[in-house]
Motif scaffolding. Structure first.
Motif, PDB file in Angstrom:
ATOM      1  N   ASP B 376      -5.796   1.933  -0.694  1.00 48.82           N
ATOM      2  CA  ASP B 376      -4.338   2.100  -1.232  1.00 48.82           C
ATOM      3  C   ASP B 376      -3.791   0.776  -1.235  1.00 48.82           C
ATOM      4  OD1 ASP B 376      -4.665   4.695  -2.115  1.00 48.82           O
ATOM      5  OD2 ASP B 376      -3.695   5.521  -0.501  1.00 48.82           O
ATOM      6  N   ALA B 377      -3.797   0.124  -0.031  1.00 48.37           N
ATOM      7  CA  ALA B 377      -3.165  -1.323   0.057  1.00 48.37           C
ATOM      8  C   ALA B 377      -3.649  -2.096  -0.690  1.00 48.37           C
ATOM      9  CB  ALA B 377      -3.152  -1.536   1.720  1.00 48.37           C
ATOM     10  N   TRP B 378      -5.019  -2.045  -0.794  1.00 51.73           N
ATOM     11  CA  TRP B 378      -5.829  -3.231  -1.363  1.00 51.73           C
ATOM     12  C   TRP B 378      -6.409  -2.826  -2.582  1.00 51.73           C
ATOM     13  CZ3 TRP B 378      -3.873  -6.943   0.976  1.00 51.73           C
ATOM     14  CH2 TRP B 378      -3.833  -7.115   2.601  1.00 51.73           C
ATOM     15  N   PHE B 379      -7.305  -2.333  -2.950  1.00 47.93           N
ATOM     16  CA  PHE B 379      -8.077  -1.891  -4.124  1.00 47.93           C
ATOM     17  C   PHE B 379      -6.936  -1.306  -4.986  1.00 47.93           C
ATOM     18  CE2 PHE B 379     -10.556   0.520  -7.115  1.00 47.93           C
ATOM     19  CZ  PHE B 379     -11.220  -0.477  -7.431  1.00 47.93           C
ATOM     20  N   GLY B 380      -6.201  -0.285  -4.440  1.00 46.85           N
ATOM     21  CA  GLY B 380      -5.225   0.410  -5.219  1.00 46.85           C
ATOM     22  C   GLY B 380      -4.085  -0.547  -5.725  1.00 46.85           C
ATOM     23  N   SER B 381      -3.665  -1.384  -4.936  1.00 47.94           N
ATOM     24  CA  SER B 381      -2.301  -2.138  -5.181  1.00 47.94           C
ATOM     25  C   SER B 381      -2.994  -3.202  -6.476  1.00 47.94           C
ATOM     26  CB  SER B 381      -1.972  -3.258  -4.171  1.00 47.94           C
ATOM     27  OG  SER B 381      -1.675  -2.375  -3.133  1.00 47.94           O
ATOM     28  N   ALA B 382      -4.173  -3.760  -6.292  1.00 46.40           N
ATOM     29  CA  ALA B 382      -4.854  -4.663  -7.285  1.00 46.40           C
ATOM     30  C   ALA B 382      -4.825  -4.017  -8.538  1.00 46.40           C
ATOM     31  CB  ALA B 382      -6.201  -5.103  -6.709  1.00 46.40           C
ATOM     32  N   GLN B 383      -5.286  -2.709  -8.521  1.00 45.24           N
ATOM     33  CA  GLN B 383      -5.547  -2.193  -9.988  1.00 45.24           C
ATOM     34  C   GLN B 383      -4.165  -2.118 -10.701  1.00 45.24           C
ATOM     35  OE1 GLN B 383      -8.257  -1.478 -11.221  1.00 45.24           O
ATOM     36  NE2 GLN B 383      -9.782  -0.780 -10.133  1.00 45.24           N
ATOM     37  N   LYS B 384      -3.001  -1.624  -9.764  1.00 41.49           N
ATOM     38  CA  LYS B 384      -1.739  -1.855 -10.140  1.00 41.49           C
ATOM     39  C   LYS B 384      -1.392  -3.136 -11.012  1.00 41.49           C
ATOM     40  CE  LYS B 384       0.036   2.082  -7.200  1.00 41.49           C
ATOM     41  NZ  LYS B 384       0.275   2.075  -5.910  1.00 41.49           N
ATOM     42  N   VAL B 385      -1.767  -3.941 -10.330  1.00 36.92           N
ATOM     43  CA  VAL B 385      -1.286  -5.451 -10.732  1.00 36.92           C
ATOM     44  C   VAL B 385      -2.238  -5.416 -12.179  1.00 36.92           C
ATOM     45  CG1 VAL B 385      -1.737  -7.849 -10.594  1.00 36.92           C
ATOM     46  CG2 VAL B 385      -1.008  -6.459  -8.477  1.00 36.92           C
ATOM     47  N   ARG B 386      -3.348  -5.066 -12.081  1.00 38.32           N
ATOM     48  CA  ARG B 386      -4.163  -5.076 -13.271  1.00 38.32           C
ATOM     49  C   ARG B 386      -3.364  -4.195 -14.431  1.00 38.32           C
ATOM     50  NH1 ARG B 386     -10.706  -3.811 -13.559  1.00 38.32           N
ATOM     51  NH2 ARG B 386     -11.138  -4.871 -15.530  1.00 38.32           N
TER      52      ARG B 386
END
Lengths: 426, 497
Positions: B376-386
C-alpha cells in the motif's frame, strides 16, 4: 518416520470443535487453455500442446478464454454467489519449476464470484449449508516428474522432467468460508460438500470433474478449538486430497492428530500436509507461516473483466436443475430410500440410470443393472461406470429383451467396445 | 552509392517503386555502411545479412511481377533487440538470453515483414530496456554518432545511433519511460511513443507491461509516420492493444500545421537540472510555434513532480514479476548446472551471472515494493500518483491541443559519467515519464544544437491518448520551419564517421 500420535475420534470430539475450510480446484473442460489457443486434450505427448504463451516465453502475452469466464460465472451463479461487475486478474508470484512464468495468473482481492452457499445433504438426509467465500479463475501449472528418487518426490531425485501440456489449463478455485458447527460430522460434511460440488460442476457441463484424473482437487484446511471458544486454532492444509473417501479420511485424521497435539500441551504448526491414500495418514509438507508472500498485484497484461449484467442474467436463466433438487426428484420418481439414493450417487450411477430410463428401460431394472452387475464389473476393472464399454442404450436393450435360450447369446456377433463419443452425454 | 544511405525512407520507397533503385541495392548500401562504421558506433548486436537480402530480393521480385508495393517496401530498418524474431537471435541486451533463438515473430515483426520492410538486424540496448544510455547493455556501450565518446541515449541507443550514423533510415524502439524519445533527442533524430495500446506488445520482451510501448524512430517526421502506420493497429494476441482505428498519422505528417492550435507549456518541466542550452533551444521552439500561429498556454501540473518516484516503484514492481521467468530452466543462460545442484541453486547462479547490476537493482526494488506490508505504501501510492497524473493530463488537454517540453534535461553526456550514479541517470527521463504513466502519445524531434556543447536538443510534443496524429501535424510544421531556418535538416550537421 516417527509414528504420528492420534487421539481417538470420540475423545477428540469430546474436547474440541473442528473448523474446516475447503479449497477445491476444478479444471474446466474448455477446448483451449485459459490464456492461449492450445488444446486441453489429455494424453498428448509431453509438451506437444504448448505455445509461446503457455511456455512463458519472453514477449508472449495472455488473452482470456471467454468460455473460461462464462464457466466461472455459471459456477458462481450455481453456488448462489454474487458476480463481480468488474474484476481483474492478479499475478501470484512464486517460484516453481513447473510454472513457466514463475507467477500464476490468478485472481486476488477481486474474484469473479463471491458470497454464496451450497446446501449439501448428508447420508441421513440432513441438509447442511456450506458458505462459499469466493470462486475465482486461474491457470494450472505444468507437471514435474522426478526421476531417480525413492518416492517420486523431488527429494533424492537425480533429475526432473517437465511437461507443460497442463500449464495454462483453466482452473476455478472455489473456497468455502470457515465451516463451523459440523462437530463430529465435519468429515462427512467435507465429503458431502465435495460430492455435491462435483455433481454441480458436471450438471453445469463445465468440467467432467473427475477426481481420479486430477480434474478436481481438494485441499482440506482444518483447525480445532476447545468447546465454547470462538477463536480459530492454528490450521493445517492437507493438499491434493483426491477422492471423496480421502477427503473424509483426511479430515478425520487431522482432527485426531490435532487433538493429540493439543491435548498433550503442544502447538499445531501451520504447514501444508501430504495425504497418503494407503493408510489415510498425513505427513508434514512445507512450513507455511504468514511470512509467505506472493506479492500479488493486478495483472497488467490483461484488461479488467466486466461481465454485462444481461449476459449474467442469461446465464442464470440457463442454469440446469441443481443436483440436490434433481436427486430428490429422481428419488421420488424411482421410489428409493435416501440411503439407496446415496449409494447410487456414490457409485456415480445417477446419470447412467437416467440415460437408461430415457432409452426405454424401467427404473427398477436400470438401477438393478448399473448398481449390480455393471458396478461389480467396473469395480473389478478399476474404472468408472462411464468408462465401461457399454452404453445406457445397450443396458436398456438388454433389460427390455427376454432371452429365450443360452445358445442365442453365443451366436450373436462379437461387438467392439464402444468409444466414449458413442455414448449419450452425461 | 553513398547517397542511398542519406535518403529518407519515403524517398527510398519511391525510388524502388519507380525502378530507380532496387531493394537489393538499397539493402547492400546499408549493409556496407554498417560494415564501415559499426565497429566504431556499435549500434548493432546482430546483423542479419542473409535475411535482409532475402527480404530485399522478395521485394524486387514482387515489383518485377508487377505487384503493387506498399509505402515502405524495400526500406531497411534497424530493430531494437527486444522484439522476438523467429530464427534470429534476440538478447534484450542481456547475457541471460545470449544465444536464444526465438521460435516466433513478434506481431510488430510480422507487420514489418508484411509491409516488405527489410530488417537489417537487431540493435543494442540497455539490458531489458532498463537505462538511459545503453551503457547497461551486457554487450558493451553504443557511441553517439555526434560524438562517439558520448551516450546515444537509452534504452534504445542502438536504434537512435543507427539512424544518426545512416546505417538505416528507419528503426524501431520501445518506450517505457522515455527509451524512444530520449535517444532521439540526444542523436538529433525523431522518435515517437504512440499511445499505450497503439502498437502490439506481443513478442516484445516485457520490462514493465503497463508502461512499455513500441514505436517508430526515423530521421524525419514523415518517415516516422509511415512506420507508425505500418506497425500500429489492434492485435488479438495483445489484450491491451486498442481496438480502434489507427489515427491518420501519415496524412497529418504530410499536412503539418499549428495555426490556431493551443500549445501548453508545463511549469514543472524546467528548473534545476536543466541545461541552459537545452532551455534556450526549447524557448526558441516555443517562440517558433507562436510565429507559426499557435497560441501558447502556461500549465501547472503539480503531480508531475511525483512522476519519477511513482515510475521507479511501478516499473520495478512489474519487472520483478516479468523477469521471474528467467530461471535457466527452459531457455537462455543456465549457470552452475554441474549435476549436483538443485534447480533453485542453478536458478540463483544463473540470475547472478545473467543479470547486470541495474536489472538486479530494479528486481530487488520491485520485489520490496510489492511485499506484503509495503504494497500500500509503495506500489499502492505510486498507482494513486499515476491516476493523478492521468487526470492532470486530461485537465490540461481541455485547455490545449498539445503540450511541448524539452525531451530530456541535458544533451548527450559522456559515456561513463553517470554509470555509477543511478539517480543522475534516472533524471534523464524526467520529462518523458509522465506520458508513460498516463498512457498518452509523445514525440521527440530535433530543435537545434545546444550552444555550449554543439549537441542536439530534442523538443517533446505530447498529445492526448489516441490523438497520435496531432504529434505529426505539429511535428511536421516545426520540422519544416526549422529546416527552412537552418537551410538543411539538423542531422546533416553531424560529423561524418
Amino acid at each position: 518416520m516417527t509414528v504420528t500420535e492420534l487421539l481417538s475420534y470420540e475423545a477428540a470430539l469430546a474436547s474440541f470443535d473442528p473448523v474446516m475450510g475447503l479449497e477445491v480446484h476444478v479444471e474446466l473442460g474448455t477446448k483451449t487453455k485459459m490464456f492461449c489457443g492450445c488444446s486441453t486434450e489429455l494424453g498428448a505427448e509431453p509438451n506437444a500442446q504448448t505455445c509461446p504463451t503457455c511456455l512463458g516465453l519472453p514477449g508472449a502475452l495472455p488473452v482470456v478464454n471467454e468460455i473460461g469466464v462464462e464457466s466461472a460465472i455459471k459456477i458462481g451463479l450455481a453456488l448462489h454467489c454474487e458476480i463481480a461487475e468488474w474484476c481483474r486478474f492478479a499475478r501470484k508470484n512464486y517460484f516453481y519449476p513447473d510454472m513457466p512464468k514463475n507467477f500464476q495468473t490468478s485472481q486476488y482481492d477481486e474474484p469473479i464470484a463471491f458470497n454464496g452457499y451450497l446446501d449439501v445433504q448428508l447420508e441421513d438426509g440432513e441438509v447442511f449449508r456450506v458458505e462459499i467465500e469466493r470462486a475465482h479463475m486461474e491457470e494450472d501449472t505444468g507437471k514435474s516428474t522426478h526421476i531417480g528418487g525413492a518416492t517420486g518426490r523431488i527429494h533424492g531425485a537425480s533429475h526432473s522432467l517437465l511437461d507443460y501440456n497442463r500449464a495454462g489449463i483453466p482452473l476455478i478455485e472455489i473456497v468455502t468460508k470457515p465451516i463451523e458447527g459440523a462437530g463430529e460430522r465435519a468429515p462427512e460434511v467435507a465429503k458431502a460438500y465435495v460430492a455435491e460440488l462435483r455433481e454441480l460442476i458436471r450438471a453445469l457441463g463445465v468440467s467432467e470433474a473427475r477426481m481420479d484424473k486430477g480434474q478436481m482437487r481438494c485441499d482440506v484446511n482444518l483447525s480445532l478449538r476447545p468447546h465454547g471458544t470462538k477463536t480459530f486454532g492454528t490450521r493445517s492444509e492437507t493438499k491434493n486430497v483426491n477422492s471423496l473417501r480421502s477427503v473424509e479420511r483426511a479430515a478425520r485424521f487431522e482432527i485426531q492428530r490435532h487433538a493429540a497435539v493439543l491435548e498433550s500441551g503442544g502447538t499445531i504448526v501451520q504447514e501444508t500436509r501430504h495425504f497418503h491414500e494407503d493408510d489415510g495418514s498425513t505427513t508434514s509438507g512445507r512450513i507455511k507461516d504468514n511470512a509467505e508472500d506472493y506479492r500479488y498485484f493486478p495483472e497488467p497484461d490483461l484488461v479488467p473483466i466486466a461481465p454485462a449484467r444481461a449476459w449474467v442474467e442469461e446465464l442464470r436463466q440457463g442454469l440446469p436443475e441443481l443436483p440436490r433438487v434433481r436427486r430428490n426428484r429422481l428419488r421420488e420418481e424411482w421410489g428409493v430410500s435416501e440411503q439407496e439414493m446415496q449409494s447410487i450417487l456414490n457409485a456415480g450411477a445417477v446419470d447412467p440410470i437416467v440415460a437408461t430410463i430415457e432409452a426405454g428401460a424401467d427404473a427398477a431394472s436400470a438401477r438393478k443393472w448399473w448398481m449390480g452387475e455393471l458396478a461389480r464389473n467396473a469395480n473389478e476393472k478399476g474404472v468408472s461406470l462411464e468408462e465401461l464399454p457399454i452404453t445406457p442404450a445397450d443396458v436398456a436393450r438388454v433389460s427390455t429383451t427376454s432371452w429365450p435360450a443360452r445358445s442365442s447369446r453365443a451366436s450373436s456377433p462379437a461387438r467392439a467396445p464402444r468409444t466414449r463419443s458413442s455414448r449419450s452425454a452425461v | 552509392m553513398t547517397d542511398i544511405i542519406k535518403l529518407t525512407a519515403a524517398e527510398i520507397a519511391a525510388k524502388i517503386a519507380s525502378g530507380e533503385l532496387t531493394a537489393v541495392e538499397v539493402t547492400e548500401a546499408h549493409l556496407a555502411r554498417i560494415d564501415a562504421v559499426d565497429e566504431k558506433v556499435h549500434a548493432f548486436l546482430h546483423v542479419d545479412r542473409e535475411g535482409a537480402l532475402a527480404q530485399a530480393r522478395a521485394v524486387d521480385e514482387k515489383r518485377a511481377r508487377g505487384e503493387k508495393l506498399g509505402p515502405l517496401a524495400g526500406v531497411p530498418l534497424a530493430l531494437k533487440d527486444i522484439f522476438t524474431t523467429r530464427g534470429v537471435p534476440t538478447t534484450v541486451g542481456s547475457k541471460m538470453l545470449e544465444g536464444w533463438i526465438p521460435p516466433y515473430d513478434a506481431t510488430l515483426v510480422k507487420r514489418l515483414k508484411a509491409a516488405d520492410v527489410v530488417i537489417l538486424g537487431k540493435t543494442n540496448m540497455d539490458e531489458f530496456a532498463m537505462g538511459s544510455s545503453t551503457e547497461n547493455s551486457a554487450y558493451g556501450p553504443t557511441g553517439n554518432p555526434w560524438d562517439l565518446t558520448r551516450i546515444p541515449g537509452g534504452s534504445g541507443g542502438g536504434s537512435s545511433a543507427a539512424l544518426a550514423a545512416y546505417q538505416a533510415p528507419l528503426a524501431i524502439g520501445t518506450d517505457t519511460g522515455g527509451s524512444i524519445r530520449q535517444p532521439a533527442a540526444v542523436t538529433g533524430t525523431v522518435g515517437v511513443k504512440p499511445t499505450y495500446g497503439a502498437v502490439s506488445r506481443y513478442g516484445m520482451v516485457a520490462f514493465s507491461s503497463s508502461l512499455d510501448q513500441g514505436g517508430p524512430c526515423a530521421r524525419t517526421v514523415l518517415d516516422a509516420a509511415l512506420l507508425h502506420e505500418a506497425i500500429a493497429g489492434h492485435d488479438p494476441l495483445d489484450s491491451t492493444s486498442a481496438d480502434l482505428p489507427v489515427p491518420p498519422v501519415v496524412e497529418a505528417a504530410r499536412n503539418g500545421s499549428v495555426a490556431g492550435m493551443r500549445v501548453g507549456v508545463v511549469k514543472q518541466f524546467r528548473g534545476e537540472g536543466y541545461q541552459a542550452g537545452v532551455m534556450q533551444r526549447f524557448d526558441e521552439s516555443v517562440e517558433l510555434l507562436k510565429e507559426l500561429g499557435a497560441e501558447v498556454v502556461e500549465l501547472d501540473c503539480p503531480s508531475f513532480d511525483l512522476a519519477l518516484s511513482a515510475y521507479y516503484l511501478i516499473a520495478p514492481s512489474e519487472c520483478s514479476s516479468n523477469l521471474a521467468r528467467f530461471d535457466g530452466l527452459r531457455y537462455g543462460l543456465r549457470a552452475g548446472d554441474d549435476g549436483t545442484r538443485s534447480a533453485e541453486d542453478v536458478t540463483a547462479l544463473t540470475r547472478e551471472a545473467g543479470f547486470g547490476p541495474e536489472v538486479k537493482r530494479r528486481i530487488i526494488l520491485g520485489t520490496y515494493a510489492l511485499s506484503s506490508g509495503y504494497y500500500d505504501a509503495w506500489f499502492g501510492s505510486a498507482q494513486k500518483v499515476r491516476t493523478l497524473i492521468t487526470r492532470e493530463f486530461e485537465k490540461a488537454f481541455e485547455q490545449v491541443d498539445v503540450i511541448v517540453s524539452p525531451t530530456t534535461p541535458t544533451t548527450a553526456f559522456p559515456i561513463g559519467e553517470r554509470a555509477d550514479d543511478p539517480m543522475a541517470m534516472y533524471l534523464a527521463d524526467l520529462c518523458t515519464i509522465p506520458t508513460n504513466l498516463a498512457g498518452n502519445a509523445a514525440m521527440s524531434l530535433p530543435c537545434g544544437l545546444a550552444p555550449e556543447d554543439g549537441l542536439p536538443v530534442g523538443l517533446q510534443i505530447i498529445a492526448p491518448a489516441m490523438q497520435d496524429d496531432r504529434l505529426y501535424k505539429v511535428g511536421a510544421a516545426v520540422e519544416a520551419a526549422f529546416v527552412e531556418k537552418w537551410g538543411h535538416p539538423l542531422i546533416e550537421e553531424a560529423p561524418s564517421l
